[in-house]
Design an enzyme around this catalytic site. Structure first.
Site, PDB file in Angstrom:
ATOM      1  N   ASP A  30      44.941 -39.624  10.412  1.00 11.53           N
ATOM      2  CA  ASP A  30      45.768 -38.489  10.012  1.00 11.53           C
ATOM      3  C   ASP A  30      47.213 -38.959   9.818  1.00 11.53           C
ATOM      4  O   ASP A  30      47.733 -39.761  10.596  1.00 11.53           O
ATOM      5  CB  ASP A  30      45.700 -37.387  11.079  1.00 11.53           C
ATOM      6  CG  ASP A  30      46.203 -36.061  10.561  1.00 11.53           C
ATOM      7  OD1 ASP A  30      45.390 -35.135  10.401  1.00 11.53           O
ATOM      8  OD2 ASP A  30      47.425 -35.936  10.309  1.00 11.53           O
ATOM      9  N   ASN A  85      38.964 -26.943  11.311  1.00 12.01           N
ATOM     10  CA  ASN A  85      39.664 -25.721  10.936  1.00 12.01           C
ATOM     11  C   ASN A  85      39.051 -25.162   9.658  1.00 12.01           C
ATOM     12  O   ASN A  85      38.703 -25.918   8.746  1.00 12.01           O
ATOM     13  CB  ASN A  85      41.148 -26.007  10.712  1.00 12.01           C
ATOM     14  CG  ASN A  85      41.857 -26.429  11.989  1.00 12.01           C
ATOM     15  OD1 ASN A  85      41.533 -25.953  13.070  1.00 12.01           O
ATOM     16  ND2 ASN A  85      42.817 -27.333  11.873  1.00 12.01           N
ATOM     17  N   GLN A  92      43.434 -23.744   8.280  1.00 17.03           N
ATOM     18  CA  GLN A  92      43.096 -24.891   7.428  1.00 17.03           C
ATOM     19  C   GLN A  92      44.182 -25.031   6.371  1.00 17.03           C
ATOM     20  O   GLN A  92      44.531 -24.061   5.696  1.00 17.03           O
ATOM     21  CB  GLN A  92      41.728 -24.662   6.768  1.00 17.03           C
ATOM     22  CG  GLN A  92      41.284 -25.829   5.909  1.00 17.03           C
ATOM     23  CD  GLN A  92      39.907 -25.598   5.273  1.00 17.03           C
ATOM     24  OE1 GLN A  92      39.325 -24.514   5.401  1.00 17.03           O
ATOM     25  NE2 GLN A  92      39.397 -26.600   4.587  1.00 17.03           N
ATOM     26  N   HIS A  98      37.066 -31.262   6.460  1.00 14.69           N
ATOM     27  CA  HIS A  98      37.399 -32.439   7.273  1.00 14.69           C
ATOM     28  C   HIS A  98      37.220 -32.124   8.745  1.00 14.69           C
ATOM     29  O   HIS A  98      37.440 -31.001   9.183  1.00 14.69           O
ATOM     30  CB  HIS A  98      38.829 -32.923   6.997  1.00 14.69           C
ATOM     31  CG  HIS A  98      39.867 -31.861   7.122  1.00 14.69           C
ATOM     32  ND1 HIS A  98      40.112 -30.928   6.139  1.00 14.69           N
ATOM     33  CD2 HIS A  98      40.723 -31.569   8.137  1.00 14.69           C
ATOM     34  CE1 HIS A  98      41.076 -30.113   6.526  1.00 14.69           C
ATOM     35  NE2 HIS A  98      41.458 -30.479   7.743  1.00 14.69           N
ATOM     36  N   HIS A 100      38.525 -33.149  12.446  1.00 18.08           N
ATOM     37  CA  HIS A 100      39.543 -33.842  13.240  1.00 18.08           C
ATOM     38  C   HIS A 100      38.875 -34.450  14.474  1.00 18.08           C
ATOM     39  O   HIS A 100      38.138 -33.751  15.183  1.00 18.08           O
ATOM     40  CB  HIS A 100      40.612 -32.860  13.747  1.00 18.08           C
ATOM     41  CG  HIS A 100      41.438 -32.210  12.687  1.00 18.08           C
ATOM     42  ND1 HIS A 100      42.704 -32.652  12.357  1.00 18.08           N
ATOM     43  CD2 HIS A 100      41.203 -31.135  11.892  1.00 18.08           C
ATOM     44  CE1 HIS A 100      43.213 -31.865  11.411  1.00 18.08           C
ATOM     45  NE2 HIS A 100      42.324 -30.939  11.106  1.00 18.08           N
TER      46      HIS A 100
END
Ligand code: AMP
Ligand code: ZN
Length: 115
Positions: A30, A85, A92, A98, A100
């Site tokens: 990230d 999310n 989001q 995606h 995390h």
């Protein structure tokens, strides 16, 4: 190609620190890590969110690769948190599915709503 930042990362058009990659999925660091380990895992194919109609085989693959990413990042033994999310209430911000993977520190207790 439509203008999706994670599609562009998957296509190699935008640089990312790749952690793991195969034909179907990509894991990368990230850009704005929230914890010492903060890796994102995406399908290379574009899906907006976990709320989309995603083939079960791909979902299974994604979740099995969480384990692989945790191992590579060295958080498999201490543990980690996985967050996906979705939509506005889920906050989001990037509309390409995606996962995390957060670790390297003890996560806060609770997952309730914002104040
Ligand atoms: P979310 O709020 O769940 O949509 O999370 C999107 C995440 O993508 C955030 O944690 C951002 O820091 C991260 N992000 C945005 N752009 C990039 C990028 N170019 N490379 C890596 N991570 C990114
Ligand atoms: Zn995309």
């Amino acid at each position: 190609m439509h203008d999706c930042i994670f599609c562009r990362i998957a296509a190699g058009e935008i640089p990312a620190k790749v952690v793991f990659e195969d034909d179907d999925v990509l894991a990368f660091e990230d850009l704005n890590p929230q914890t010492p380990v903060h890796t994102l895992l995406i399908p290379k194919q574009h899906f907006e969110s976990i709320g989309d109609d995603i083939p079960e085989a791909l979902l299974g693959k994604l979740f099995s690769k969480v384990r692989e990413v945790a191992r590579i990042k060295g958080v498999d033994e201490r543990g980690f948190r996985v967050i996906v999310n979705s939509g506005e209430d889920g906050r989001q911000t990037v509309h390409h599915l995606h996962i995390h993977i957060l670790g390297g520190a003890t996560m806060p207790i609770g997952m309730g709503p914002a104040d």
